[in-house]
Design an enzyme around this catalytic site. Structure first.
Site, PDB file in Angstrom:
ATOM      1  N   LEU A  94      11.184 -19.663  -5.217  1.00 13.56           N
ATOM      2  CA  LEU A  94       9.954 -19.090  -4.352  1.00 13.56           C
ATOM      3  C   LEU A  94       8.685 -19.094  -5.355  1.00 13.56           C
ATOM      4  O   LEU A  94       8.758 -18.954  -6.582  1.00 13.56           O
ATOM      5  CB  LEU A  94      10.358 -17.504  -4.349  1.00 13.56           C
TER       6      LEU A  94
ATOM      7  N   HIS B 155       2.604   3.822  -8.733  1.00 12.76           N
ATOM      8  CA  HIS B 155       2.398   2.494  -9.069  1.00 12.76           C
ATOM      9  C   HIS B 155       3.392   2.019  -9.853  1.00 12.76           C
ATOM     10  O   HIS B 155       3.813   0.688  -9.760  1.00 12.76           O
ATOM     11  CB  HIS B 155       1.141   2.494  -9.949  1.00 12.76           C
TER      12      HIS B 155
ATOM     13  N   ASP C  95       0.874  -1.181  -0.054  1.00  8.74           N
ATOM     14  CA  ASP C  95      -0.018   0.083   0.044  1.00  8.74           C
ATOM     15  C   ASP C  95       0.914   1.042  -0.021  1.00  8.74           C
ATOM     16  O   ASP C  95       2.012   1.332   0.465  1.00  8.74           O
ATOM     17  CB  ASP C  95      -0.946   0.195   1.149  1.00  8.74           C
TER      18      ASP C  95
END
Ligand code: IPE
Ligand code: IPE
Ligand code: MG
Length: 258
Positions: free
Chosen positions: A147, A53, A36
Site C-alpha cells: 500500500l 486525536h 473527521d
C-alpha cells in the site's frame, strides 16, 4: 451468505441478493479519507479533544492495514489542513506531537507491512524536525511495494494548486514550448504519479470537502458516514466499497463504464 475472496487476506460476506454468482467486488485502486470527528467523539464520552486525536491516530494504523489487506493500492488521508492552524495553539501543538510520533512509528510499521509512505502539503510551515521525519520516512519506505499511504499534512487543495501554478511558471520560463493541459498540470501537483481517487469517504456526518484534493476528486464517488473517525472500522470501509460497486460511473457519458 456467500463468501467472496477479494484479496488473499480479506474475506467478506455478501448476501446472495446483493450479487449474481459471477459478480466480483471491484476494489478501488485509490481511496481518500477525510478523518473527521475526533473531537466530537471524545466529547461524547466526556473526554477532552486530545483523547479523540490520539484514538484517531491509532485508528489510522488499523485502517491502513485493512486497506492494504483488501487490495487497495493507494490510501490518502487528511491529517492536518492549511486551515487547522486556526485552532487553539494547545490543540495544534498536540496534533503536531502526534504527527511526530506517527511518523517515527511508521518507519518500523512501513517495513513490517511493506508500505510506502508519502506526504503531501506545504512543508515549509512545519517544524524542521517534522520535515526531517517526513523525509526519512519517505526515503526508508520508497521501495516498499504494498500500500502507498499518502498523508496530507498542512495540506489545502487551493494551496496545492497555487504552488503547482508557480512551479509550472518556472518550468515554462525554462521551456517556453511546453503547453499546459490537464495531464501536465497534474505533474506539478503534490500527487503526481498517483492516480485520482475513485472513492472519497468522510466520517462524522459533514457533507463538504474542506479543501481536500479539490483537483483530484473531480470525478470521485463520495461516501459520507455518520460515525466519527476513531470508531470507523474496516467493516465500514468495506461498506463504502460495496456502495461504490453499486454506482454507475458515467464520466459525463451515457453508458455504464464502471
Ligand atoms: C479531525 O477531527 C482531525 C483534524 C481535523 C485534525 P476534528 O478535530 O475535526 O474533530 P471534530 O470535527 O471537531 O469533532
Ligand atoms: C478537515 O476537517 C480536515 C481534516 C480532517 C484534517 P475539519 O474538521 O478541519 O473541517 P471543517 O472545519 O469541519 O470544514
Ligand atoms: Mg472536524
Amino acid at each position: 451468505m456467500n463468501m467472496i475472496k477479494v484479496s488473499k487476506l480479506f474475506y467478506i460476506e455478501v448476501a446472495m441478493a446483493d450479487m449474481t454468482t459471477t459478480d466480483q467486488l471491484k476494489i478501488p485502486k485509490h481511496v481518500a479519507i477525510i478523518m473527521d470527528g475526533n473531537g466530537r467523539w471524545a466529547k461524547k464520552q466526556g473526554k477532552n479533544r486530545t483523547y479523540g486525536h490520539k484514538s484517531g491516530s491509532d485508528n489510522l494504523k488499523v485502517i491502513a492495514r485493512a486497506a492494504s489487506d483488501m487490495g487497495i493500492k493507494y490510501l490518502t488521508v487528511y491529517a492536518f489542513s492549511t486551515e487547522n492552524w486556526k485552532r487553539p495553539s494547545t490543540e495544534v501543538s498536540f496534533l503536531m506531537g502526534l504527527l511526530r510520533q506517527y511518523l517515527k512509528d511508521s518507519i518500523k510499521n512501513a517495513k513490517k507491512d511493506n508500505m510506502r509512505v508519502v506526504v503531501i502539503g506545504r512543508r515549509s510551515d512545519l517544524d524542521p524536525d517534522i520535515r526531517e521525519a517526513i523525509e526519512s520516512l519517505e526515503v526508508a519506505s520508497k521501495n516498499h511495494t504494498g500500500l502507498t499511504l499518502q498523508i496530507a499534512i498542512n495540506y489545502g487543495g487551493r494551496d496545492e494548486i497555487i504552488r503547482a501554478i508557480k512551479a509550472y511558471e518556472i518550468e515554462k520560463e525554462k521551456h517556453p514550448d511546453i503547453e499546459l493541459d490537464e495531464k501536465l498540470f497534474g505533474d506539478f501537483l503534490d500527487t503526481k504519479d498517483i492516480p485520482d481517487p475513485e472513492l472519497m469517504i468522510r466520517t462524522s456526518g459533514e457533507v463538504r470537502s474542506s479543501n481536500f484534493l479539490i483537483w483530484q476528486l473531480a470525478y470521485s464517488e463520495f461516501f459520507f458516514v455518520k460515525k466519527h473517525w476513531p470508531e470507523f472500522t474496516s467493516d465500514d470501509l468495506m461498506e463504502a466499497i460495496k456502495a461504490y460497486n453499486k454506482v454507475s460511473r458515467r464520466f459525463g457519458g451515457l453508458k455504464d463504464e464502471s
